[in-house]
Design a protein around this motif. Structure first.
Motif, PDB file in Angstrom:
ATOM      1  N   ILE A   1      73.664  21.469  59.607  1.00  0.00           N
ATOM      2  CA  ILE A   1      73.802  22.633  60.500  1.00  0.00           C
ATOM      3  C   ILE A   1      75.211  22.653  61.098  1.00  0.00           C
ATOM      4  O   ILE A   1      75.845  23.709  61.203  1.00  0.00           O
TER       5      ILE A   1
ATOM      6  N   ASP B   1      77.618  23.914  58.530  1.00  0.00           N
ATOM      7  CA  ASP B   1      77.541  25.366  58.345  1.00  0.00           C
ATOM      8  C   ASP B   1      78.227  26.101  59.492  1.00  0.00           C
ATOM      9  O   ASP B   1      78.869  27.128  59.295  1.00  0.00           O
TER      10      ASP B   1
ATOM     11  N   TYR C   1      81.162  28.753  59.263  1.00  0.00           N
ATOM     12  CA  TYR C   1      81.147  30.072  59.914  1.00  0.00           C
ATOM     13  C   TYR C   1      82.445  30.283  60.709  1.00  0.00           C
ATOM     14  O   TYR C   1      83.064  31.343  60.626  1.00  0.00           O
TER      15      TYR C   1
ATOM     16  N   GLU D   1      72.058  33.038  66.011  1.00  0.00           N
ATOM     17  CA  GLU D   1      70.961  32.788  65.062  1.00  0.00           C
ATOM     18  C   GLU D   1      69.729  33.613  65.456  1.00  0.00           C
ATOM     19  O   GLU D   1      69.024  34.138  64.605  1.00  0.00           O
TER      20      GLU D   1
ATOM     21  N   ALA E   1      70.468  37.367  64.775  1.00  0.00           N
ATOM     22  CA  ALA E   1      70.492  37.699  63.348  1.00  0.00           C
ATOM     23  C   ALA E   1      69.135  37.484  62.697  1.00  0.00           C
ATOM     24  O   ALA E   1      68.907  37.927  61.576  1.00  0.00           O
ATOM     25  N   GLY E   2      68.238  36.764  63.388  1.00  0.00           N
ATOM     26  CA  GLY E   2      66.910  36.505  62.835  1.00  0.00           C
ATOM     27  C   GLY E   2      66.844  35.220  62.027  1.00  0.00           C
ATOM     28  O   GLY E   2      65.782  34.829  61.543  1.00  0.00           O
ATOM     29  N   THR E   3      67.984  34.558  61.843  1.00  0.00           N
ATOM     30  CA  THR E   3      67.987  33.325  61.040  1.00  0.00           C
ATOM     31  C   THR E   3      67.298  32.173  61.767  1.00  0.00           C
ATOM     32  O   THR E   3      66.899  31.205  61.144  1.00  0.00           O
TER      33      THR E   3
ATOM     34  N   THR F   1      64.358  32.226  63.214  1.00  0.00           N
ATOM     35  CA  THR F   1      62.967  32.182  62.762  1.00  0.00           C
ATOM     36  C   THR F   1      62.875  31.479  61.414  1.00  0.00           C
ATOM     37  O   THR F   1      62.035  30.603  61.211  1.00  0.00           O
ATOM     38  N   LEU F   2      63.777  31.877  60.517  1.00  0.00           N
ATOM     39  CA  LEU F   2      63.750  31.298  59.175  1.00  0.00           C
ATOM     40  C   LEU F   2      64.032  29.794  59.228  1.00  0.00           C
ATOM     41  O   LEU F   2      63.353  29.000  58.579  1.00  0.00           O
ATOM     42  N   LEU F   3      65.047  29.430  60.042  1.00  0.00           N
ATOM     43  CA  LEU F   3      65.407  28.011  60.153  1.00  0.00           C
ATOM     44  C   LEU F   3      64.231  27.185  60.669  1.00  0.00           C
ATOM     45  O   LEU F   3      63.898  26.143  60.112  1.00  0.00           O
ATOM     46  N   LEU F   4      63.605  27.666  61.754  1.00  0.00           N
ATOM     47  CA  LEU F   4      62.506  26.909  62.354  1.00  0.00           C
ATOM     48  C   LEU F   4      61.294  26.879  61.423  1.00  0.00           C
ATOM     49  O   LEU F   4      60.579  25.885  61.351  1.00  0.00           O
ATOM     50  N   SER F   5      61.099  27.979  60.685  1.00  0.00           N
ATOM     51  CA  SER F   5      59.950  28.011  59.788  1.00  0.00           C
ATOM     52  C   SER F   5      60.152  27.115  58.566  1.00  0.00           C
ATOM     53  O   SER F   5      59.224  26.838  57.828  1.00  0.00           O
TER      54      SER F   5
ATOM     55  N   THR G   1      62.836  22.915  60.274  1.00  0.00           N
ATOM     56  CA  THR G   1      63.938  22.402  61.086  1.00  0.00           C
ATOM     57  C   THR G   1      63.443  22.329  62.523  1.00  0.00           C
ATOM     58  O   THR G   1      62.952  23.326  63.053  1.00  0.00           O
TER      59      THR G   1
ATOM     60  N   ARG H   1      63.638  21.973  66.655  1.00  0.00           N
ATOM     61  CA  ARG H   1      64.535  22.547  67.666  1.00  0.00           C
ATOM     62  C   ARG H   1      65.638  21.557  68.013  1.00  0.00           C
ATOM     63  O   ARG H   1      66.784  21.925  68.230  1.00  0.00           O
TER      64      ARG H   1
ATOM     65  N   PRO I   1      62.273  31.927  68.683  1.00  0.00           N
ATOM     66  CA  PRO I   1      62.896  33.020  67.948  1.00  0.00           C
ATOM     67  C   PRO I   1      62.729  34.364  68.675  1.00  0.00           C
ATOM     68  O   PRO I   1      61.834  34.523  69.451  1.00  0.00           O
TER      69      PRO I   1
END
Lengths: 240, 480
Positions: free
Chosen positions: B9, B12, B16, B155, B158-160, B162-166, B169, B171, B480
Motif C-alpha cells: 500500500i 502504491d 500515486y 480512497e 473514489a470507492g477503492t 470498499t474494494l480494498l477492505l473487501s 485488507t 484497517r 467505506p
C-alpha cells in the motif's frame, strides 16, 4: 442452514440510528447458484451486501458465508469472496494490469503473468489497453478488469453490486454469459440489482427486497429464465 | 503479512504521488527548500565561526599591542568578546539571531550584545529568514499536509476503500501502509537535517546530543505524519480534512507559539530597556563618581585607608588612592549592574518558561525548546555568554585598576593633566596588558543540556501518546 448452503441470512437485521435498514432477512444461496436480490433505491440491497462483505455488522441475527459467521470471521470470509462494486472503483493512476497486480498483492495472492494475461483475455479486455491508465477506460472496460481480478482470486463466492449498470447491451450479454459460465463451474454468485430484465436473464433465484424486508421470491425452473413480466409486476406493485 | 501488505500500500501511495505531478512537485520543492536552507545556513555559520574566531584573536592582540598608557585609559579602551556559533546552530540558530553575538567590554558599564541580524530587519522577524529549523518546524508540516491530507479519504471518495477492505485488507494494514508512505515522504525533508547532524556529530559536538536532536525532529515529523494519516481516515471528505489540517497547522505552528510569547510577556512583565537603563544609571550615580577621589561617597574609604596605613594624607599612602577609588567604585558598580542583570535574566527566563509550557498545546513549541536547548542556542546559553563576558570584563577592568593602584605613582597621576610631559609620565608599561585572559565561549556540557531538555521531551512524548490514540480511533472508525 442446509448442507449445500454457501451464503445464508438468518433473521438478519441491521439498525442504524434507530432506523431499521434490514428487517429479519432469511434466505440461503446454494453452491453454483446465481442469486439476485432485487430492490429499488433505499430497499437495503447495499446494506445487505456490505453485511456479507464484513463492512457492516448485523444488529441481530447473522450473515454467513461458507458456514462462517461474517461478523466473527470477517477476514477469512473476505479472503474467500470476490466483490465487484457498482461503479468499478479501481485506481485511475494505475493501468488495468497494475490494478490487478496491486489488488492481488494486498489480498496476498500470487499469480504469474501468464495467469493474469489469461484472465484478461477471458474477460475479452483488448490487449492494447492493458497498460493504459484506468482513467482512460470505459465503464465496460473497468468492469472487465474487475471481473478479471475476481477470476484471478479463484473465489468460490462472488458478490456483485449492480453489475450491469451503465453497460451497453453487448457488454451486458458478454457479462451474463461470463456469470453463467462461472456458476456452471461451481461459483456461487450473489448480486444485488434493480435491473429486472438482467436479473431474470441470469439468475436462478430472485428475491425481492423492499424497505429492508423480503417481499417476494422467484425461482428458475429448468433452463427457462424467470418470467420478467411476473417479477416486474411484483416489483412495481410493491414499489407502488 | 501485515507488514507486506502495508509495504504494498505504501509503494502504491508513492506511485500515486510520483504520477500526480502536484504531489511530486510538493515533495521535490520541500526537499530542495530544506537542502538549500541548510547549505546556505551552513556556509553562513562556517563563515561566521571563522570570522568571530579571527575577530576574537584580533581584538585580544590589539588590546595587548597598545603602547604604554594610563591604566584607566585602557579601562575605557575596552575589549570585544565574540560568541562562536555552536555546531548545531547550522540547523538551529535559536536566539542567536535576535540576541547578538558580540559584546564591547569596558569599565563602569555592562553593554548589550551587538550584531543581531533580526534586529535590523523589519517586522515579521520569524519569517524573515528561512533557517533549517524554521523550515522543519513550520513549513515541513505544511508540505506533509499537502501531500497526505487525502491519502485515506481519497480512497473513500473514489470507492477503492470498499474494494480494498473487501479484499481482506485490514484497517490496520491500510492505515499502516498510508502512514509508512507519509513517513517516508516526510523523511525527504528530514534527510538533509540528518546529514547535517551526521556531519556535526563528527565535529566538536557530543554524539549523544546530536542523536537526541535528530530524534526530536524525527519524532516531530512522525507526529505530523500520524496525525495527517489519522485525520485523513477520520474525515469523510478530502476537502474537509484539508480545511481542518490548515486550521490545525495555523494553530499549532503559528498561533500557539505566538500566543505563548504574548501570554509570557503579560504573565511575567519586565520593564523596557530604556527604563531599566535609567534605573541602573540612577543607582550608579548614588554610588559616587569613581573618577573623582574627592567625591563624598569615598570619604569613609579614604579614612579607613589612612587609618590602615597610619598616615595623614593620601599623598603618603604606599598605594595610588585614585586607583583604589577606581577599584572600589568598579566593584560596587559591578554588584549593582549584576543585580539588575540577574533580575532581567530571571524575568526573561520566567517568560521563556511560561512560553515553553505551550508545548503541552503545540508540539512545535516543544520541539523548538528541545532544539534550541540541545543546539546551545537557547536563552539559557545566551545568559551564560553574558555572565562569562561580564566575568571577563570585571577581571580585566579590576586587573587594570590593580595596576593603577600598585604601579602608578599617585602624584604623577594627579598631575597628569598639568602638561603633555606630565601626561607622558603618568603611564604604566604595555607589558601590563597581558593580564587580559583569552575568551572562548562553549555551550553547556551535554548532561546539562540534556537534563534541561527533559521536560520538553516529556511534552513530545505526550504528543506521541495523543497521536497514537488518534491513530487507533481512526482505525476503529474507518468505514467505506
Amino acid at each position: 442452514m442446509t448442507a449445500n448452503s454457501v451464503i445464508s441470512a438468518n433473521a438478519l437485521s441491521v439498525h442504524i440510528d434507530q432506523r431499521t435498514i434490514l428487517d429479519n432477512l432469511n434466505f440461503e444461496v446454494g453452491k453454483g447458484e446465481v442469486f439476485a436480490l432485487l430492490g429499488g433505491n433505499g430497499a437495503g440491497k447495499s446494506t445487505t451486501l456490505k453485511t456479507f462483505l464484513g463492512l457492516m455488522k448485523p444488529s441481530t441475527g447473522s450473515a454467513s458465508v461458507m458456514g462462517l459467521s461474517v461478523a466473527e470471521h470477517t477476514n477469512e470470509v473476505q479472503k474467500s469472496v470476490a466483490y465487484l462494486p457498482e461503479s468499478v472503483t479501481l485506481y485511475g493512476h494505475l493501468s488495468g494490469l497494475e490494478n490487478i497486480r496491486y489488488f492481488l498483492s494486498v489480498a496476498g495472492i500470487e499469480k504469474s503473468d501468464d495467469e493474469v494475461f489469461a484472465a484478461l483475455r477471458k474477460v475479452a479486455l483488448q490487449k492494447a489497453s492493458w497498460n493504459n491508465a484506468l482513467s482512460n477506460y470505459s465503464k465496460g472496460m473497468r468492469q472487465k478488469t474487475a471481473i478479471a481480478l475476481a477470476l484471478l482470486r479463484n473465489a468460490p463466492v462472488l458478490f456483485l453490486d449492480e453489475p450491469t449498470s451503465g453497460l451497453d447491451p453487448a457488454a451486458i450479454d458478454e457479462f451474463n454469459a461470463l456469470v453463467s459460465e462461472l456458476a456452471a463451474n461451481g461459483a456461487t454468485i450473489f448480486m444485488v440489482t434493480h435491473d429486472v430484465y438482467g436479473a431474470c436473464q441470469v439468475a436462478h433465484r430472485i428475491v425481492l427486497l423492499s424497505n429492508g424486508k423480503v417481499t417476494g421470491s422467484f425461482e428458475r425452473v429448468g433452463d427457462t429464465p424467470i418470467d420478467t413480466e411476473a417479477v416486474h409486476a411484483a416489483f412495481a406493485g410493491r414499489k407502488a | 503479512m501485515i507488514i507486506n501488505v502495508a509495504k504494498t500500500i505504501c509503494a502504491d501511495q508513492w506511485r500515486y504521488w510520483l504520477r500526480t505531478k502536484v504531489a511530486a512537485t510538493v515533495l521535490m520543492l520541500g526537499a530542495i527548500l530544506t537542502l538549500a536552507a541548510l547549505v546556505v545556513n551552513a556556509f553562513h555559520i562556517e563563515e561566521a565561526a571563522h570570522a568571530r574566531e579571527h575577530l576574537q584573536t584580533e581584538a585580544e592582540a590589539r588590546f595587548k599591542a597598545q603602547p604604554d598608557k594610563h591604566p584607566h585609559r585602557m579601562v575605557h579602551y575596552g575589549h570585544y568578546v565574540f560568541r562562536a556559533p555552536t555546531p548545531l546552530s547550522v540547523i538551529e540558530p535559536g536566539v542567536d539571531t535576535y540576541t547578538g553575538k558580540a559584546i564591547f567590554l569596558e569599565g563602569h558599564r555592562q553593554n548589550s550584545a551587538m550584531f543581531a541580524q533580526q534586529r535590523q530587519s523589519a517586522g515579521l522577524t520569524r519569517f524573515s529568514s528561512l533557517t533549517p529549523s524554521f523550515l522543519a518546524l513550520v513549513l515541513a508540516p505544511l508540505f506533509i499536509i499537502l501531500i497526505g491530507y487525502g491519502s485515506v479519504s481519497r480512497e473513500r471518495e473514489a470507492g477503492t476503500l470498499t474494494l480494498l477492505l473487501s479484499q481482506g485488507t485490514s484497517r490496520w494494514q491500510l492505515i499502516l501502509g498510508k502512514l509508512l508512505a507519509l513517513i517516508s515522504a516526510s523523511s525527504l525533508f528530514l534527510l538533509p537535517l540528518l546529514l547535517a547532524c551526521l556531519y556535526v556529530a563528527f565535529s566538536s559536538e557530543s554524539p549523544l546530543v546530536v542523536l537526541l536532536f535528530c530524534l526530536s525532529y524525527a519524532v516531530y515529523f512522525l507526529l505530523w505524519a500520524t496525525v495527517v494519516t489519522a485525520c485523513s481516515a477520520l474525515f469523510e471528505k478530502s476537502s474537509v480534512s484539508f480545511i481542518v489540517f490548515i486550521v490545525i497547522w495555523m494553530a499549532v505552528c503559528v498561533l500557539l507559539p505566538r500566543l505563548g510569547s504574548s501570554v509570557a510577556t503579560n504573565a511575567a512583565p519586565s520593564i523596557g530597556k530604556l527604563e531599566a537603563d535609567f534605573k541602573v544609571e540612577e543607582k550608579l550615580r548614588s554610588l559616587g563618581d569613581g573618577h573623582d577621589v574627592n567625591d563624598p561617597a569615598f570619604k569613609k574609604l579614604k579614612e579607613d585607608l589612612l587609618a590602615k596605613y597610619n598616615v595623614d594624607s593620601v599623598d603618603d599612602l604606599p598605594v595610588n588612592f585614585r586607583g583604589v577609588v577606581a577599584q572600589y567604585s568598579e566593584g560596587r558598580q559591578a554588584k549593582v549592574l549584576n543585580e539588575f542583570a540577574e533580575k532581567r535574566m530571571g524575568e526573561e527566563l520566567e517568560q521563556a518558561y511560561i512560553a515553553r509550557q505551550f508545548g503541552w498545546l503545540s508540539p512545535t513549541v516543544a520541539v523548538r525548546a528541545i532544539s534550541t536547548i540541545l543546539a546551545g542556542t537557547s536563552l539559557e546559553t545566551h545568559h551564560r555568554f553574558l555572565k562569562e563576558a561580564e566575568a571577563l570584563r570585571l577581571e580585566f577592568v579590576q586587573g587594570l585598576n590593580k595596576v593603577h593602584v600598585e604601579k602608578l605613582d599617585y602624584t604623577l597621576d594627579m598631575n597628569r593633566n598639568a602638561s603633555e610631559e606630565a601626561a607622558d609620565k603618568a603611564v604604566v608599561g604595555a607589558d601590563n596588558w597581558a593580564l587580559l585572559s583569552e575568551f572562548s565561549f562553549k555551550p553547556e556540557a551535554e548532561n546539562t543540556r540534556i537534563s534541561n531538555a527533559l521536560i520538553y521531551f516529556l511534552q513530545q512524548f505526550f504528543w506521541v501518546c495523543i497521536s497514537a490514540l488518534l491513530l487507533k480511533a481512526a482505525v476503529r472508525r474507518l468505514n467505506p
